[in-house]
Enzyme design. Structure first.
Site, PDB file in Angstrom:
ATOM      1  N   ASP A   1      -0.964  -8.713  -5.621  1.00 16.91           N
ATOM      2  CA  ASP A   1      -1.648  -7.617  -4.916  1.00 16.91           C
ATOM      3  C   ASP A   1      -3.120  -7.528  -5.307  1.00 16.91           C
ATOM      4  O   ASP A   1      -3.442  -7.392  -6.482  1.00 16.91           O
ATOM      5  CB  ASP A   1      -0.907  -6.324  -5.319  1.00 16.91           C
TER       6      ASP A   1
ATOM      7  N   HIS B   1      -1.897   1.205  -6.439  1.00 20.48           N
ATOM      8  CA  HIS B   1      -2.204  -0.210  -6.680  1.00 20.48           C
ATOM      9  C   HIS B   1      -2.872  -0.433  -8.041  1.00 20.48           C
ATOM     10  O   HIS B   1      -3.642   0.397  -8.512  1.00 20.48           O
ATOM     11  CB  HIS B   1      -3.116  -0.747  -5.574  1.00 20.48           C
TER      12      HIS B   1
END
Lengths: 555, 555
Positions: B195, B368
């Site tokens: 990610d 995130h």
């Protein structure tokens, strides 16, 4: 007439509940003065609109009273509507040297320069009108030569800060004239109107000179070419880039129309200082090794037609990215521009450039006062009444709360809307009615000829396109001579939707037959029946609602 | 076949150079597995498009190899394309309990539930396929029950992190399974896909539990009703809101379709814990004093049809703002939504509510990993090869640099594009060709029937509208029987532009006459002459370029 009943009317025609389009009228007895005359860039739902300017019907109605437009600084949201407003209202325009320099370029482009009276003022100047006088007070902002304005009337002083920040180490050495604000405050200020843009940010806005330090750091280690995108009008930023460039043996080229214009004006007027040979033409950049070149460009907001955007797309005539280039985006994204900027950054990275932007280094500072600076202004001016300006409602509301926290009674603080008439006397503050105000859309050569109906249609067309239905009918017999033909644009791929279109045609034929059978010759009824039939069918089949435009040709 | 020559093919069909639409295929021998199946919301230049899904032509061509779709978590950008993809490719779908719970609701809406095989897995589970096995590893993210995926093949292990962050104090008590990442790393990981969303942010993402503390502070002092807008899927956020509400004697009502759906699923599956009587219906909110009510709503992104947006516009059937309400927007603006959110905030303030949002208090954390968490992941997994995923090019590039800084040789890091075929063997990593990939537009019921031509037309129509020109002509003689009629939409106010339209009609008449005189019966030529004549005239007069649609009816 007793002094106690005398009133100043303040009428904002733009800049309230919005960012941009700043224009405020101040009326006292037979004088009206206008502070700023700005444009706003269109929202995304204003399809096809180039710029938005204020509705100045009120000023036109009171033409004879308007003594002049007084500019605080030369940003588009404060001067951009001038060419359009001056065509309807030819009054003198007052501004500082750089402000008028930039206004001149703009008026020249619109062929208006010879017909407008431009009056240059300096900070501390006072212009005397019949019933009031207008004083200019030096401020700091992200463009040089910014001023606040104090309006002196027999019933009191009203101060409008314009856009401002407090910079103790400005590039031109001239700190905002805090002493004058304090002096006026000590004597007593009736009302303050102040910039609310950054009221949500705690603390202080950093000095413009901190950006120079970042440039200095970056320039001292960069190995290849350096491209810097920034706002053309931020001349102090340009100065710092050029200074850093010169120090590190780099020549500077300038790209982008507005950047070239501003550099020309700033040079002519003495707002940029550097050795002549530092500046080179964009055509000459390839004559120097990469480590000796800096290119300053427009496009820090990712504007699709700007120099930087073209460079990032390999679409610029004279500049293309070479691996090893370092691009600095010396600006913050204006809300709404984030995606455009991101697109440019991605393209630059793909072409092999390094890209430095605000989230990675301190390559930008704001031009607007944060909370502590606003408090300083309130503390110095100590107004009796306060009206927050330059902001959306959220900003105005929070600025009002800041003023109340600093001691102003709630009733002495007013949040208004564009068009409101605010009446201030020595001891009262109130709204008293309103005047016409709003957005005038400029689209191509048209000013105000695009209104809500046209915009609504553009929005509708943008969503699901249009389906035009044409049929030629004999007047007497109501019988169909030709058609119906169905032509669509922006609706579906016709090739992949033949069945759909065939079936739609059948529906129109049925409607036509029914009407013929019933002897309906009222075309409005017929059109509406065609629309209804198609709308229901197409929505059922596609869940889309194209604009349906039935046209009947009568022979 | 020698092991050395064996290769895993990795083919991203979405999620690279974009945020959203995540879908990656992993192919080894006769097996293909797909990780995630997400949608993307349209860019502003994709006029009228509802959602964008990946082009899966490659998977359809290799239907027989595809063993299943393995979901990392239940966000729309990871599961939103399932209903469309499963219609073309009916394979088993693997996911954790909550993920499949949310998928079920989605498939039910599309009438697909009965025809799809959903296989529930738990973290640590390993699914064995013919040539590889798929392992699920617990992660933290802004939705519960997220997992990373490790693909075990004879030539090595490939790890795909999915979206993740490291939360040492998560709401459900389950920390990302760092030990398993470390264990795999110790044994040797061939390749990591990770990610990249927050790679530009230094430091760590704060724990979800910090938001709970902010809620606790706010709830303990709030006097009126509290409305909280957040992402429906952030169940831990919902839990924290409900916990704070219960503690301060507040009932909780839920508004907004997706919010109601998720709460139902989460309750059923045991992902939300609270006393039954805490939850009340929106219809019941007025039975309680304001200080005993919390309303959780959708609309944290300012979406125009969402509950919060309707509430802010006085357009919600059951909830309207009363002065004294406190609204918390517990989310960050997704780039592009800033203006919509700002509009909602302004409206709420105007209605008399207090509004708290991210720039004012810590009412949101990201889901995130920031730089330090990414470094932790790289340090634990110690992959031989690395490929950054989930991000625009800028993010991929910076994530690649982060990996290189941590010691990976430059040649072991690869930045790819959607559709690229990445071949990994035990000791090689390379791109080898590409497959069809791209955006499939969903517009109403149409999937893929709107392409670039339709979009180009919609854009054109949105800018300057359309001018339709209709004329009925007798075939034999080429003489005009009826018309020309000019009808415009979205171009100019016809009433204010009568002269313009009259003159335009004259131009069409001239063209028609010329053609009749010359005996031109080729309608294509005639149409193009009409277009050219009008285009030049209209641009000169208005600087606008409406779409011009000439229609000739032949009798």
């Amino acid at each position: 007439m007793k002094r106690e009943k005398e009133k100043i009317k303040i009428i904002p025609l733009g800049g309230i509940n919005e960012i941009g389009k700043n224009l405020t009228a101040f009326e006292y007895k037979e004088d009206i003065i206008v502070i700023d005359c700005g444009l706003k860039f269109p929202d995304e739902d204003m399809f096809g609109i180039d710029i938005v300017i204020p509705d100045i019907s009120y000023l036109i109605k009171n033409k004879d009273k308007v003594k002049g437009i007084f500019l605080t600084h030369a940003h588009e949201d404060h001067i951009g509507a001038l060419p359009y407003v001056l065509k309807q209202l030819n009054v003198p325009v007052y501004g500082t040297k750089l402000t008028l320099g930039i206004v001149e370029t703009k008026l020249k482009e619109h062929g208006l320069l010879s017909s407008v009276e431009l009056i240059r003022i300096n900070p501390k100047d006072i212009i005397k009108l019949d019933s009031m006088s207008v004083e200019f007070i030096k401020t700091n902002h992200s463009i040089a030569d910014s001023v606040a304005i104090a309006i002196h009337t027999p019933i009191g002083v009203v101060i409008h800060t314009g856009d401002f920040k407090v910079d103790y180490t400005p590039i031109d050495g001239e700190i905002i004239d805090l002493a004058r604000f304090a002096e006026l405050g000590k004597k007593g200020v009736l009302m303050l109107l102040a910039d609310s843009t950054n009221v949500e940010r705690p603390g202080y806005t950093m000095s413009e000179s901190t950006v120079g330090k970042t440039f200095e750091n970056i320039f001292s280690t960069a190995k290849g070419r350096i491209l810097v995108a920034t706002f053309a009008s931020n001349i102090h930023r340009l100065q710092q880039i050029i200074t850093a460039a010169a120090k590190h043996n780099r020549k500077v080229a300038v790209s982008g129309r507005s950047m070239e214009n501003i550099v020309t004006v700033a040079l002519e007027l003495g707002y940029l200082e550097f050795e002549k040979e530092t500046l080179i033409s964009v055509d000459a950049i390839n004559k120097y090794p990469p480590e000796n070149v800096v290119i300053i460009t427009t496009g820090s907001q990712g504007e699709p037609m700007s120099a930087l955007s073209r460079i990032s797309n390999n679409d610029h005539k004279k500049i293309s990215i070479i691996p090893g280039d370092l691009v600095i985006i010396s600006a913050s994204p204006i809300p709404g521009n984030e995606k455009l900027i991101s697109k440019v950054i991605n393209q630059l990275f793909k072409k092999g450039a390094e890209v430095i932007y605000e989230s990675l280094a301190d390559v930008h500072v704001s031009g607007h006062a944060c909370q502590e600076e606003l408090k300083l202004m309130h503390a110095l001016v100590k107004p009796k009444y306060f009206m927050p300006v330059h902001g959306e409602y959220r900003h105005l509301k929070q600025h009002a709360e800041l003023a109340i926290k600093m001691g102003l009674p709630q009733n002495n603080v007013i949040i208004v809307d564009n068009g409101d008439i605010i009446e201030v006397s020595k001891d009262t503050l109130r709204k008293n009615g309103s005047v016409t105000s709003g957005n005038v859309f400029v689209d191509g050569l048209g000013v105000g000829d695009v209104g809500n109906i046209v915009l609504r249609d553009r929005k509708h067309l943008s969503q699901d396109g249009i389906l035009t239905v044409v049929v030629t009918i004999e007047k007497e017999s109501s019988s169909v001579i030709a058609g119906p033909d169905l032509i669509s644009r922006g609706f579906v791929y016709v090739r992949e939707s033949e069945d759909l279109m065939e079936q739609a045609k059948e529906i129109v034929k049925q409607v036509l037959k029914e009407c013929e059978d019933k002897g309906i010759t009222d075309w409005a009824t017929l059109k509406s029946k065609i629309k209804d039939g198609l709308r229901v069918y197409l929505y059922e089949k596609t869940k889309r609602k194209p604009m349906i435009l039935p046209i009947i040709m009568e022979i």
